[in-house]
Design a protein around this motif. Structure first.
Motif, mmCIF file in Angstrom:
data_model
loop_
_atom_site.group_PDB
_atom_site.id
_atom_site.type_symbol
_atom_site.label_atom_id
_atom_site.label_comp_id
_atom_site.label_asym_id
_atom_site.label_seq_id
_atom_site.Cartn_x
_atom_site.Cartn_y
_atom_site.Cartn_z
ATOM 1 N N LEU A 114 0.694 -1.026 0.241
ATOM 2 C CA LEU A 114 -0.019 -0.025 -0.188
ATOM 3 C C LEU A 114 0.897 1.239 0.151
ATOM 4 O O LEU A 114 1.540 1.282 0.925
ATOM 5 C CB LEU A 114 -0.976 0.201 1.352
ATOM 6 C CG LEU A 114 -2.208 -0.701 1.421
ATOM 7 C CD1 LEU A 114 -2.864 -0.581 2.433
ATOM 8 C CD2 LEU A 114 -3.115 -0.121 -0.005
ATOM 9 N N ASP B 287 -0.362 4.276 0.319
ATOM 10 C CA ASP B 287 -0.689 5.713 0.819
ATOM 11 C C ASP B 287 -0.043 4.802 2.839
ATOM 12 O O ASP B 287 -0.444 3.672 3.529
ATOM 13 C CB ASP B 287 -1.335 5.327 0.736
ATOM 14 C CG ASP B 287 -2.843 6.781 2.330
ATOM 15 O OD1 ASP B 287 -2.273 6.868 2.793
ATOM 16 O OD2 ASP B 287 -3.730 6.849 1.480
ATOM 17 N N PHE C 62 -2.112 3.575 5.443
ATOM 18 C CA PHE C 62 -2.191 2.221 6.101
ATOM 19 C C PHE C 62 -2.345 0.790 5.682
ATOM 20 O O PHE C 62 -1.412 -0.003 6.182
ATOM 21 C CB PHE C 62 -3.661 2.327 4.903
ATOM 22 C CG PHE C 62 -5.111 3.133 4.792
ATOM 23 C CD1 PHE C 62 -6.102 3.085 5.796
ATOM 24 C CD2 PHE C 62 -5.089 4.588 4.138
ATOM 25 C CE1 PHE C 62 -7.144 4.226 6.199
ATOM 26 C CE2 PHE C 62 -5.933 4.393 3.603
ATOM 27 C CZ PHE C 62 -7.486 5.648 4.847
ATOM 28 N N GLU D 41 -7.369 -1.999 -1.918
ATOM 29 C CA GLU D 41 -6.914 -0.712 -2.302
ATOM 30 C C GLU D 41 -7.852 0.156 -2.940
ATOM 31 O O GLU D 41 -8.450 1.262 -2.745
ATOM 32 C CB GLU D 41 -6.079 -1.394 -3.598
ATOM 33 C CG GLU D 41 -4.270 -1.011 -3.927
ATOM 34 C CD GLU D 41 -4.297 -1.937 -4.887
ATOM 35 O OE1 GLU D 41 -4.513 -2.475 -5.252
ATOM 36 O OE2 GLU D 41 -2.598 -2.434 -4.938
ATOM 37 N N THR E 50 -9.109 1.583 0.658
ATOM 38 C CA THR E 50 -8.670 2.837 0.667
ATOM 39 C C THR E 50 -8.718 4.391 -0.065
ATOM 40 O O THR E 50 -8.625 4.642 0.097
ATOM 41 C CB THR E 50 -7.318 2.509 0.756
ATOM 42 O OG1 THR E 50 -6.354 1.486 1.090
ATOM 43 C CG2 THR E 50 -6.148 3.603 0.520
ATOM 44 N N GLN F 101 -14.469 1.821 5.683
ATOM 45 C CA GLN F 101 -12.861 1.409 6.165
ATOM 46 C C GLN F 101 -12.806 1.461 7.408
ATOM 47 O O GLN F 101 -11.920 0.562 8.273
ATOM 48 C CB GLN F 101 -11.906 3.126 5.683
ATOM 49 C CG GLN F 101 -12.174 3.427 4.666
ATOM 50 C CD GLN F 101 -11.082 4.374 3.837
ATOM 51 O OE1 GLN F 101 -11.089 5.050 5.539
ATOM 52 N NE2 GLN F 101 -10.854 5.055 3.226
#
Length: 404
Positions: free
Chosen positions: A64, A66, A69, A107, A110, A118
């Motif tokens: 991931l 990001d 996360f 994903e 996200t 989430q």
């Protein structure tokens, strides 16, 4: 492009290699010994041991980008790490919580999930406490064309009602699977790429019926959570379970499949390297017609050609990862399609030569080669067949000559 790995990648790569050799590879025979024939999709206890060790070492959710996360790695940083997990594709990816289809589903949540979605689903997936499935392909239509999808998702008051049949729903057979991401049509008469939507369906919702696990070349594919054939019979879920709104299904699928395709290709390179190692070790130990197999001309051709093909594929994957990081998935569309065409075929070829070098052993359960080959061959269909990618890539190339 700078071909050197940065310091963080080198550090994680060293840890991943050590984790592979010290924990994952020794666990492979334990995994098979613990596997229960009467519970073909169950998770043997050794897998949880590997997960605990991976988390302890900080090898978790590396895919991931990001940082809220996951590890916050770029595609280029993640590529060599995913390649290492590909050396044991039926254990290592899940051990570090980087296994499909959960990666793609995480994903999606996200990028497109609401805070409530989430909190309910992404959080336990990131923790590895549940698994999930992706339900797109259908048995009654050619699903390489997403516009063919026949499953209906119809609004009824404050709910949506889902009706249809899916198969190759990866992850659905795992006992830990609690979430199904289902793609279907909310507007059959709308514009071609606005007809589809995606919705979150808890697996225990009334009307969800998992009819069977679909085998892959005779394998249950238990390490990937199996592949289910699922009937949705008037399955009612809250309206807030729709992902990003009606008509967004095709766009979400494209956003999901781009990273998924390159992750498969990263792991395929690791699979080819594992097969290459086994081939070279085998031919150094075996003798036929008075001399070692390693001295036979045809075997040396296999080895040389395998090395060339692996290196070519790796460079193309790294270029694609670089472009995804710098110009985005859309800007790297041609390269994503190119690797999806080239890398599974490369891995299939290399593994085939390793099987040939092993003789009868190559197709037996004593080596991982037969299962590796089946996986590589399957990936020429999964996430879009070769022919669709070739046709699309050719169209994009030809557009550059429209003004000529």
């Amino acid at each position: 492009m700078d071909f050197a790995y940065d310091d963080r990648t080198e550090e994680l790569r060293a840890k991943m290699l050590a984790f592979l050799h010290e924990h994952v590879l020794p666990a492979e025979p334990v995994f098979h010994a613990q596997h229960s024939a009467d519970r073909p999709w169950s998770r043997p206890p050794v897998l949880q041991d590997l997960k605990d060790e991976a988390r302890r070492q900080g090898l978790w959710n590396l895919f991931l980008p990001d940082a809220r996360f996951g590890a916050g790695l770029t595609n280029l940083q993640y590529a060599p790490l995913a390649e290492i997990t590909g050396r044991s594709p039926f254990l290592a990816p899940e051990a570090v919580n980087c296994a499909a289809p959960d990666t793609g589903n995480m994903e999606v949540l996200t990028l497109f999930g609401t805070p409530a979605q989430q909190d309910r689903w992404l959080k336990p997936l990131l923790e590895g406490s549940i698994r999930s499935a992706f339900c797109m392909t259908e048995p009654d239509v050619a699903s390489s064309d997403a516009a063919n999808i026949a499953t209906r998702i119809e609004r009824d008051g404050d709910s949506y009602v889902v009706n249809g049949r899916k198969w190759w729903s990866s992850g659905a057979m795992a006992p830990e699977c609690e979430l199904l991401i289902v793609m279907g049509k909310t507007d059959p008469d709308g514009p071609r790429h606005r007809q589809q939507s995606m919705i979150l369906v808890p697996r225990d919702t009334p009307g969800v019926r998992v009819e069977r696990g679909v085998h892959v070349f005779g394998y249950t594919d238990a390490a990937h959570g199996g592949h289910g054939e699922i009937v949705f019979d008037n399955v009612r879920v809250p309206a807030e379970n729709i992902i990003a709104g009606e008509g967004e299904g095709f766009a979400i699928a494209q956003a999901r499949l781009g990273p998924g395709r390159i992750h498969h290709c990263m792991r395929l390179i690791g699979m080819a390297e594992r097969a290459f190692d086994l081939m070279c070790e085998r031919v150094k130990r075996r003798t036929a017609f008075g001399r070692p197999l390693a001295e036979q001309g045809v075997v040396r051709e296999w080895i040389a050609e395998s090395r060339v093909r692996i290196e070519q594929a790796r460079l193309l994957v790294l270029k694609t990862a670089f472009l995804m990081d710098t110009v985005g998935n859309k800007g790297a569309h041609t390269e994503i399609q190119a690797i999806k065409i080239a890398v599974p075929s490369m891995a299939e070829w290399v593994i085939d030569k390793a099987i040939q070098a092993h003789g009868g052993g190559g197709v037996s359960q004593d080596f991982p080669l037969a299962e590796l080959w089946a996986h590589a061959r399957t990936l020429r269909l999964a996430d879009g067949p070769d022919e669709v990618h070739r046709a699309s890539l050719a169209r994009r190339e030809l557009r550059r000559y429209d003004t000529v």
